[in-house]
Design an enzyme around this catalytic site. Structure first.
Site, short mmCIF file in Angstrom:
data_model
loop_
_atom_site.label_atom_id
_atom_site.label_comp_id
_atom_site.label_asym_id
_atom_site.label_seq_id
_atom_site.Cartn_x
_atom_site.Cartn_y
_atom_site.Cartn_z
N GLU A 255 -29.12 15.11 -4.65
CA GLU A 255 -28.20 15.43 -3.55
C GLU A 255 -26.85 14.72 -3.75
O GLU A 255 -25.79 15.29 -3.50
CB GLU A 255 -28.85 15.00 -2.23
CG GLU A 255 -28.07 15.43 -1.01
CD GLU A 255 -28.80 15.10 0.30
OE1 GLU A 255 -30.00 14.72 0.24
OE2 GLU A 255 -28.17 15.20 1.36
N LEU A 350 2.11 17.11 1.45
CA LEU A 350 3.08 17.99 0.77
C LEU A 350 3.24 19.32 1.51
O LEU A 350 4.22 20.03 1.29
CB LEU A 350 2.67 18.22 -0.69
CG LEU A 350 2.80 17.00 -1.61
CD1 LEU A 350 2.31 17.33 -3.01
CD2 LEU A 350 4.25 16.49 -1.66
#
Ligand SMILES: Cc1cc2nc3c(=O)[nH]c(=O)nc-3n(C[C@H](O)[C@H](O)[C@H](O)COP(=O)(O)OP(=O)(O)OC[C@H]3O[C@@H](n4cnc5c(N)ncnc54)[C@H](O)[C@@H]3O)c2cc1C
Length: 390
Positions: A255, A350
């Protein structure tokens, strides 16, 4: 160009674990996800869980249990096939509990009887059964030995009482790998066992509401309640009680590495999406990419994502070869998810204000990414594991 094909390898770099067969599988996964999952994302997010039919559709398309042997209904592939499924879900921004389905299947594969494997795994592969792994409780997350859900033996059944929280796939779950205390007198990890619980028409079993999360809205995360629920004693995983904690420790690397796969694919996709965005968005009369800060930030993000990719690929290859140690998996889980969150956060910046609007994929990616540092063992726990090797 679809959003999922945006994330391209750096230069001529190719992941060595992706051969022609895996590449073909990737194409079929991508086609399926684009056609069957992507168009429903807004609705899934709204309702806070995927449609029930999504599970059988995924099963029919071969997306579920891709790395389980064919004799049990799986795809007969390796972790490479599982990684491809996770990458394509991450790149398309789809949250669907295919990983947890595989995690539960691998517990069954490792510890159930052959008859149980033949009974449960084909139905999981087809999506008829939806798997969940239920360890966490309100007072026991990182500290798993503190769980309080009990299973008392009563003839050929266990009587299960207690509750679990934060359970992925909880809304649809019909086959639960449940961590219980079979011996309350034994303190800590040695009193824990794993039971497989088939939930359909099961008296005393109840699913709570889908919890209101910060991100990953399309995926169900629920509380589960067990009120004197009778589970056949034969559904105990392994040959004896008290093995549960050790079984979990044995299976967790799968996992954790898978979480790393999602981390890198998400980071790569964030860089690709943002690169496209800054070329199109003009500020003060010029595209954002013409500002040195934009170019340097993206250069740093692209470099970090590529370092993550190379490390991850090395881990995947070693995992497939059966040579990946638990310490390195812990390094991958913690470092790659930290790296994912840093990169996605820079990419949001950004985008300016648009990066904070949920209609923009980067904003959802930011909200979805945060939990990667918390579940499958919080990153602080990963550092403790790594520190044990010092
Ligand atoms: C979206 C989502 C999905 C999830 N899916 C599942 C699921 O399917 N099945 C399931 O069983 N669980 C699931 N979880 C639960 C998840 O695994 C736990 O939230 C996680 O293990 C942390 O446990 P906790 O929330 O109780 O935090 P706590 O254990 O209370 O930790 C709080 C903080 O303390 C830190 N901390 C704890 N112990 C130590 C230590 N020894 N040293 C240093 N720092 C420490 C942690 O790192 C963390 O920063 C899910 C959680 C979320 C949010």
């Amino acid at each position: 160009m679809t959003s999922s094909t945006l994330a391209m390898p750096v230069g001529t770099y190719q992941s060595a674990w992706v051969d022609d067969q895996v590449r073909m599988f990737r194409n079929s996964v991508l086609q399926f996800v684009q056609k069957e999952f992507v168009p429903h994302q807004d609705r899934w997010r709204e309702q806070r869980y995927p449609d029930a039919e999504a599970w059988t559709a995924a099963g029919a398309a071969g997306i579920l249990l891709p790395d389980v042997p064919e004799e049990y209904g799986g795809g007969g592939g390796t972790f490479a096939h599982q990684a491809v499924v996770l990458e394509e879900l991450a790149r398309t921004g789809v949250h669907f509990g295919a990983l947890i389905q595989s995690v539960v299947a691998h517990y069954i594969l490792a510890y159930a009887s052959d008859a149980q494997k033949h009974d449960w795994l084909p139905r999981m592969a087809s999506g008829e059964l939806v798997g969940a792994i239920a360890m966490t409780e309100p007072a026991a997350g990182s500290d798993l030995p503190a769980i309080r859900t009990t299973a008392r033996c009563d003839g050929d059944h266990y009587i299960v009482s207690g509750s679990k929280t934060f359970i992925t796939n909880g809304h649809h779950a019909s086959l639960i790998c449940l961590a219980v205390k079979t011996n309350a007198k034994v303190a800590g990890m040695r009193g824990i066992s794993l039971l497989i619980v088939e939930t359909q028409n099961l008296p005393g079993y109840r699913v709570g509401r889908s919890l209101d999360k910060v991100g990953m809205h399309a995926q169900d995360t629920c509380e589960l309640f067990f009120d004197d629920v009778r589970v056949p004693a034969a559904n105990l995983l392994g040959h004896a009680e008290g093995q549960g904690f050790f079984q979990m420790m044995e299976r967790m690397p799968y996992e954790r590495l898978a979480v790393g796969v999602t981390a890198v694919a998400t980071a790569e996709q964030a860089v690709a999406l943002t690169t496209q965005y800054v070329k199109e968005r003009a500020v003060s009369g010029k595209p954002l990419i013409d500002f040195q800060n934009t170019r340097f930030t993206l250069a740093e993000c692209k470099t970090a994502a590529h370092i993550g990719r190379v490390f991850l690929d090395n881990c995947i290859e070693r995992f497939i070869a059966g040579q990946l140690d638990d310490t390195t998996v812990a390094m991958a889980k913690y470092w790659l998810t930290d790296c994912q969150c840093r990169i996605v956060d820079e990419c949001v910046q950004l985008h300016g204000g648009y990066g904070y609007m949920t209609e923009y994929p980067i904003a959802r990616m930011w909200a979805d990414s945060r939990v990667q540092r918390i579940y499958a063992g919080a990153n602080e726990i990963m550092k403790e594991l790594i520190a044990c090797s010092l």
